[in-house]
Design a protein around this motif. Structure first.
Motif, PDB file in Angstrom:
ATOM      1  N   THR A   1       0.810  -1.220   0.000  1.00 20.47           N
ATOM      2  CA  THR A   1       0.000   0.000   0.000  1.00 20.47           C
ATOM      3  C   THR A   1       0.845   1.272   0.000  1.00 20.47           C
ATOM      4  O   THR A   1       0.360   2.338   0.343  1.00 20.47           O
ATOM      5  CB  THR A   1      -0.928   0.012   1.227  1.00 20.47           C
TER       6      THR A   1
ATOM      7  N   HIS B   1       2.566   6.626   1.363  1.00 16.79           N
ATOM      8  CA  HIS B   1       1.302   5.902   1.277  1.00 16.79           C
ATOM      9  C   HIS B   1       0.627   6.164  -0.071  1.00 16.79           C
ATOM     10  O   HIS B   1       0.685   7.280  -0.612  1.00 16.79           O
ATOM     11  CB  HIS B   1       0.362   6.350   2.401  1.00 16.79           C
TER      12      HIS B   1
ATOM     13  N   ASN C   1      -3.123   5.417  -1.592  1.00 13.07           N
ATOM     14  CA  ASN C   1      -4.468   4.926  -1.302  1.00 13.07           C
ATOM     15  C   ASN C   1      -5.524   5.765  -2.007  1.00 13.07           C
ATOM     16  O   ASN C   1      -5.296   6.938  -2.321  1.00 13.07           O
ATOM     17  CB  ASN C   1      -4.752   5.000   0.207  1.00 13.07           C
TER      18      ASN C   1
ATOM     19  N   TYR D   1       5.520   6.606   6.120  1.00 12.56           N
ATOM     20  CA  TYR D   1       5.528   5.961   7.437  1.00 12.56           C
ATOM     21  C   TYR D   1       6.882   6.063   8.133  1.00 12.56           C
ATOM     22  O   TYR D   1       7.028   5.640   9.283  1.00 12.56           O
ATOM     23  CB  TYR D   1       5.106   4.493   7.318  1.00 12.56           C
TER      24      TYR D   1
ATOM     25  N   ARG E   1       0.915   6.578   9.572  1.00  9.37           N
ATOM     26  CA  ARG E   1       0.783   5.129   9.430  1.00  9.37           C
ATOM     27  C   ARG E   1      -0.691   4.783   9.198  1.00  9.37           C
ATOM     28  O   ARG E   1      -1.583   5.564   9.512  1.00  9.37           O
ATOM     29  CB  ARG E   1       1.292   4.392  10.671  1.00  9.37           C
ATOM     30  N   SER E   2      -0.909   3.601   8.643  1.00  8.04           N
ATOM     31  CA  SER E   2      -2.262   3.132   8.382  1.00  8.04           C
ATOM     32  C   SER E   2      -2.713   2.227   9.525  1.00  8.04           C
ATOM     33  O   SER E   2      -2.079   1.217   9.821  1.00  8.04           O
ATOM     34  CB  SER E   2      -2.316   2.359   7.056  1.00  8.04           C
TER      35      SER E   2
ATOM     36  N   ASN F   1      -4.783  -0.320  10.292  1.00  8.70           N
ATOM     37  CA  ASN F   1      -5.602  -1.334   9.651  1.00  8.70           C
ATOM     38  C   ASN F   1      -6.554  -2.021  10.635  1.00  8.70           C
ATOM     39  O   ASN F   1      -7.626  -2.481  10.258  1.00  8.70           O
ATOM     40  CB  ASN F   1      -4.710  -2.381   8.986  1.00  8.70           C
TER      41      ASN F   1
ATOM     42  N   ILE G   1       1.747  -0.257   7.901  1.00  7.24           N
ATOM     43  CA  ILE G   1       0.416  -0.700   8.313  1.00  7.24           C
ATOM     44  C   ILE G   1       0.481  -1.286   9.711  1.00  7.24           C
ATOM     45  O   ILE G   1       1.292  -2.164   9.990  1.00  7.24           O
ATOM     46  CB  ILE G   1      -0.151  -1.762   7.348  1.00  7.24           C
TER      47      ILE G   1
END
Length: 325
Positions: free
Chosen positions: A114, A126, A128, A165, A196-197, A199, A306
């Motif tokens: 991602t 990132h 997305n 990230y 950061r993601s 998730n 992530i």
């Protein structure tokens, strides 16, 4: 039959470094400052070069990439109080690193999960679809496109303007106190300019039937999920999944109370003119006492893009006694 083509011309990546530093002391060495500036170039990075379909292979690994890092680091310590039996020192260190993908050969970008590796962007950017909210009329999610918006994530564009990230700024704050054998040492660490993601949050705020039956849902959904036309909701109708989008990208900056040490240095113990114990130390050590962060997950500190049910930095307490005979 080989699954990938060979390349006899592959060679080891090279790193060129330039570092300039200076150390300064003032006020009878009570103030001490170290500053380092650096520039680093990594050349001949491995890049997947697309191949013609007539070769029977999709890509070939070649030495064609270049990545640069430029930064500044400093360390400052100040003796606030310096006496025979009482000393107090405070310190701060900070590092700034600017990363950039300079070249990828004949390609401009390629993707790792991602995030995107793209010329002109920092590593770990990132990539997305951008989630814009919920359509009040029908409860469907809204996504950004190059020309406007859409309710269909398959028609939405993916973008790389959310950040990386890898933190641009990291540092720490220290306090050291000594008084007649007693001592206290404290360390705070921090990072910022990092995304950061989350998730885990993506799963727990997905109100669709499949997720509700398999994953414990977040209390965020209460009062924030679309149920009827006209609702101004944060999350779409349970009929629609918002997908893996920018909605779960979060600021991962933090200030952490990393450690606290305190104790007492016991002086030499003698009997009949002989040293029975040369010295001893009674101490307590505390790790990861507290953290302050806008991150809503378990722990913002990790070296990946992530966050998914990672084990957080644990809190620890250690008590001990050391003897030297």
């Amino acid at each position: 039959m080989p699954s990938t083509p060979g390349n006899a011309n592959l060679k080891i990546e090279k790193v060129e470094k330039l570092n300039i530093g200076v150390d300064v002391a003032a006020i009878d060495n009570r103030v001490r400052l170290s500053v380092d500036a650096y520039q680093e170039k990594t050349k001949d990075l491995f890049v997947s070069q697309p191949l013609s379909a007539t070769t029977g292979f999709g890509s070939l690994a070649i030495n064609a990439g270049q990545m640069s890092n430029k930064g500044l680091e400093f360390d400052l310590k100040v003796d606030v109080l310096r006496q025979n039996k009482f000393n107090v020192t405070v310190g701060m260190n900070h590092a700034i690193n600017v990363n950039n993908i300079d070249d990828l050969g004949l390609v401009n970008e390629y993707f790792l999960g991602t995030f995107v590796i793209r010329k002109g962007l920092p590593y770990g950017s990132h990539y997305n679809p951008e989630y814009l909210g919920v359509d009040p009329a029908n409860g469907r999610p809204i996504y950004r496109t190059n020309t406007g918006t859409t309710n269909d994530i398959a028609q939405a564009g993916s973008y790389a303007d959310y950040g990386t990230y890898l933190p641009k700024h990291v540092g720490g704050l220290t306090l050291d106190v000594n008084y007649k054998g007693f001592y206290v040492n404290a360390l705070f660490s921090y990072q910022f300019d990092v995304v950061r993601s989350n998730n885990t949050r993506n799963w727990t705020t997905d109100g669709t039937t499949g997720y509700v039956s398999a994953v414990n849902q977040s209390r965020e959904l209460i009062g924030n999920i679309w149920t009827q036309p006209g609702d101004q909701a944060r999350f779409p109708s349970p009929r629609y999944a918002k997908g893996f989008t920018s909605s779960d990208l979060e600021d991962a900056k933090f200030l952490r109370f990393r450690s606290l040490d305190f104790g007492y240095m016991i002086p030499e113990i003698r009997a009949n003119g002989k040293a029975i114990i040369k010295n001893a130390r009674v101490y307590a050590n505390f790790q990861n006492l507290a953290i302050w962060s806008p991150w809503t997950g378990v722990d913002p500190e990790d070296n990946n893009n992530i966050s998914l049910v990672e084990y957080p930095n644990p809190k620890m307490v250690v008590f001990g006694v050391d003897f030297k005979f």
